[in-house]
Design a protein around this motif. Structure first.
Motif, PDB file in Angstrom:
ATOM      1  N   GLU A 117      98.233  25.838 -69.096  1.00 21.04           N
ATOM      2  CA  GLU A 117      99.030  26.869 -69.779  1.00 21.04           C
ATOM      3  C   GLU A 117      98.482  27.229 -71.148  1.00 21.04           C
ATOM      4  O   GLU A 117      98.784  28.303 -71.693  1.00 21.04           O
ATOM      5  N   ASP A 118      97.642  26.354 -71.728  1.00 13.07           N
ATOM      6  CA  ASP A 118      97.066  26.654 -73.045  1.00 13.07           C
ATOM      7  C   ASP A 118      95.701  27.321 -72.954  1.00 13.07           C
ATOM      8  O   ASP A 118      95.098  27.649 -73.973  1.00 13.07           O
ATOM      9  N   SER A 119      95.227  27.532 -71.744  1.00 18.67           N
ATOM     10  CA  SER A 119      93.892  28.103 -71.575  1.00 18.67           C
ATOM     11  C   SER A 119      93.901  29.613 -71.765  1.00 18.67           C
ATOM     12  O   SER A 119      94.948  30.267 -71.729  1.00 18.67           O
ATOM     13  N   ASN A 120      92.705  30.144 -71.944  1.00 21.98           N
ATOM     14  CA  ASN A 120      92.529  31.593 -72.057  1.00 21.98           C
ATOM     15  C   ASN A 120      91.312  31.983 -71.232  1.00 21.98           C
ATOM     16  O   ASN A 120      90.259  32.299 -71.776  1.00 21.98           O
ATOM     17  N   PRO A 121      91.416  31.928 -69.895  1.00 22.59           N
ATOM     18  CA  PRO A 121      90.245  32.135 -69.031  1.00 22.59           C
ATOM     19  C   PRO A 121      89.665  33.539 -69.142  1.00 22.59           C
ATOM     20  O   PRO A 121      90.394  34.528 -69.227  1.00 22.59           O
ATOM     21  N   VAL A 122      88.307  33.586 -69.134  1.00 28.81           N
ATOM     22  CA  VAL A 122      87.611  34.874 -69.161  1.00 28.81           C
ATOM     23  C   VAL A 122      87.734  35.562 -67.811  1.00 28.81           C
ATOM     24  O   VAL A 122      87.863  36.786 -67.730  1.00 28.81           O
ATOM     25  N   VAL A 123      87.675  34.768 -66.756  1.00 27.41           N
ATOM     26  CA  VAL A 123      87.902  35.283 -65.402  1.00 27.41           C
ATOM     27  C   VAL A 123      88.977  34.441 -64.741  1.00 27.41           C
ATOM     28  O   VAL A 123      89.140  33.258 -65.062  1.00 27.41           O
ATOM     29  N   GLY A 124      89.732  35.019 -63.810  1.00 26.79           N
ATOM     30  CA  GLY A 124      90.796  34.304 -63.138  1.00 26.79           C
ATOM     31  C   GLY A 124      92.067  34.285 -63.963  1.00 26.79           C
ATOM     32  O   GLY A 124      92.193  34.959 -64.993  1.00 26.79           O
ATOM     33  N   SER A 125      93.032  33.488 -63.529  1.00 24.28           N
ATOM     34  CA  SER A 125      94.345  33.428 -64.173  1.00 24.28           C
ATOM     35  C   SER A 125      94.749  31.987 -64.427  1.00 24.28           C
ATOM     36  O   SER A 125      94.311  31.067 -63.728  1.00 24.28           O
ATOM     37  N   LYS A 126      95.591  31.781 -65.428  1.00 19.89           N
ATOM     38  CA  LYS A 126      96.099  30.449 -65.725  1.00 19.89           C
ATOM     39  C   LYS A 126      96.813  29.875 -64.499  1.00 19.89           C
ATOM     40  O   LYS A 126      97.565  30.573 -63.824  1.00 19.89           O
ATOM     41  N   GLY A 127      96.578  28.608 -64.252  1.00 16.20           N
ATOM     42  CA  GLY A 127      97.282  27.922 -63.188  1.00 16.20           C
ATOM     43  C   GLY A 127      96.806  28.232 -61.787  1.00 16.20           C
ATOM     44  O   GLY A 127      97.367  27.723 -60.816  1.00 16.20           O
ATOM     45  N   VAL A 128      95.768  29.043 -61.660  1.00 16.41           N
ATOM     46  CA  VAL A 128      95.239  29.425 -60.346  1.00 16.41           C
ATOM     47  C   VAL A 128      93.787  28.969 -60.239  1.00 16.41           C
ATOM     48  O   VAL A 128      92.984  29.251 -61.133  1.00 16.41           O
TER      49      VAL A 128
END
Length: 364
Positions: A179-190
């Motif tokens: 939940e604290d991430s900020n992915p460049v590609v994809g979505s949090k929790g997936v």
């Protein structure tokens, strides 16, 4: 230009990361932020060298040998080391030394001896271990070319006479951000499946900080996955001593006369002549007796060095000649080498070759 700028130029030529562990190299006295007037280049930093620097308006001394080897608990002027440090500080003179970093350079001390003796087909006598590193990282396919170019620019991928060397494998990477991430590609929790390229690339030890900065600056991911390992591969461009060949073989006495003349030697201490011509010559500036076995193993006809002890001459074992021409004599041209290099790089103030005599050994 400040002291730090001069140091950076020197370390492009002779990175301090290749100095031996026992050594004391780098900026020994002074402030790296001081503006440089002129630079005096010497083999040693003695009181007469500091006096010469003062007379010639040089507020930086670039010295091959470090004036400080062990820690100074007091600086009272009781010995020559303390007096040099006091005088340098009083006159705002910076002192920088590179010593074994330049010994280990392919274009350093031993290369200059080879130049003086006209040796060809040169190789490092004792390659330094642990000087080659490998980076492995994983990057999206669309960003691979940009990242590779940045790593090459930072000094990675150079192997001998080749550059831009790397190995690339395509595959699928997976990751899932919390939940604290900020992915460049994809979505949090997936869980994300991404087509990636595994880049493997080697680099010299002294370039590690630049290579990792390039990786961080040009990799698109929030968290960069990478591995750095030290390789056991032999580095033919970093290490102690050199071995080369004369273009034409010489008999032993003629070579000794040639050696004495070229190296301005007051005398040569040597093991027994073997009655065969000299073709293959090993050299190691300074105290080089530790490399006698290496020189024999490399098939040298003669090993030119200094500070050989009585019992060490026996190690020649009638397989080669050991020639001790003197410590100063093996390193005397080092300051010329540094002056020539710095004059090519610096044009806004003088680079001055010291004319102070620092050889403590005299011949009767």
């Amino acid at each position: 230009m400040i002291v730090k700028d001069v140091i950076e130029l020197i370390e492009e030529f002779s990175p301090l990361s290749y100095a031996e562990d026992f050594d004391n190299v780098g900026l020994l006295v002074g402030n790296s932020g001081t503006k440089v007037t002129n630079v005096l280049v010497s083999l040693d930093t003695l009181e007469n060298v500091v006096d010469e620097a003062i007379k010639k308006d040089c507020n930086m001394i670039v010295s091959f040998h470090p004036i400080i080897f062990s820690g100074l608990k007091k600086i009272t002027g009781r010995n020559y080391v303390e007096r040099v440090v006091i005088k340098a500080i009083q006159n705002n003179i910076a002192i920088y030394a590179m010593h074994t970093a330049l010994d280990n350079s392919f274009k350093g001390v031993n290369a200059r001896i080879c130049d003086e003796l006209n040796l060809i087909n040169r190789k490092i006598l004792i390659p330094q271990k642990g000087t080659i590193k490998k980076l492995v990282t994983f990057v999206p396919e669309k960003d691979a070319e940009t990242l590779r170019a940045a790593l090459f620019e930072a000094g990675a991928g150079n192997i001998g006479n080749y550059d831009q060397c790397s190995f690339n494998v395509s595959g699928t990477g997976t990751f899932k951000g919390n939940e604290d991430s900020n992915p460049v590609v994809g979505s949090k929790g997936v869980t994300q499946y991404e087509n990636e390229v595994r880049i493997g690339i080697t680099f010299p030890k002294h370039s590690e900080s630049r290579v990792l900065k390039a990786l961080s600056d040009h990799h698109p991911y929030e968290e960069v996955a990478y591995e750095v390992t030290t390789l056991e591969n032999t580095n033919q461009h970093i290490g102690m001593g050199m071995i080369g060949e004369l273009s034409e073989a010489m008999n032993e006495k003629d070579f000794m006369k040639f050696l004495k003349e070229k190296m301005n030697a007051g005398g040569i201490r040597h093991s027994a002549f073997l009655g065969k011509d000299i073709k293959k010559v090993a050299v190691l500036g300074g105290s080089g007796a530790f490399a006698i076995e290496n020189a024999k193993g490399a098939g040298a006809d003669i090993f030119v060095t200094a500070d050989v002890k009585y019992h060490q001459f026996f190690q020649a074992e009638n397989r080669m000649i050991i020639a001790d021409i003197g410590h100063f004599e093996t390193e005397q041209f080092t300051k010329n080498l540094l002056v020539e290099y710095l004059k090519e790089k610096i044009h806004n103030f003088a680079i001055i070759l010291s004319d102070s005599i620092t050889n403590p050994i005299k011949y009767f």
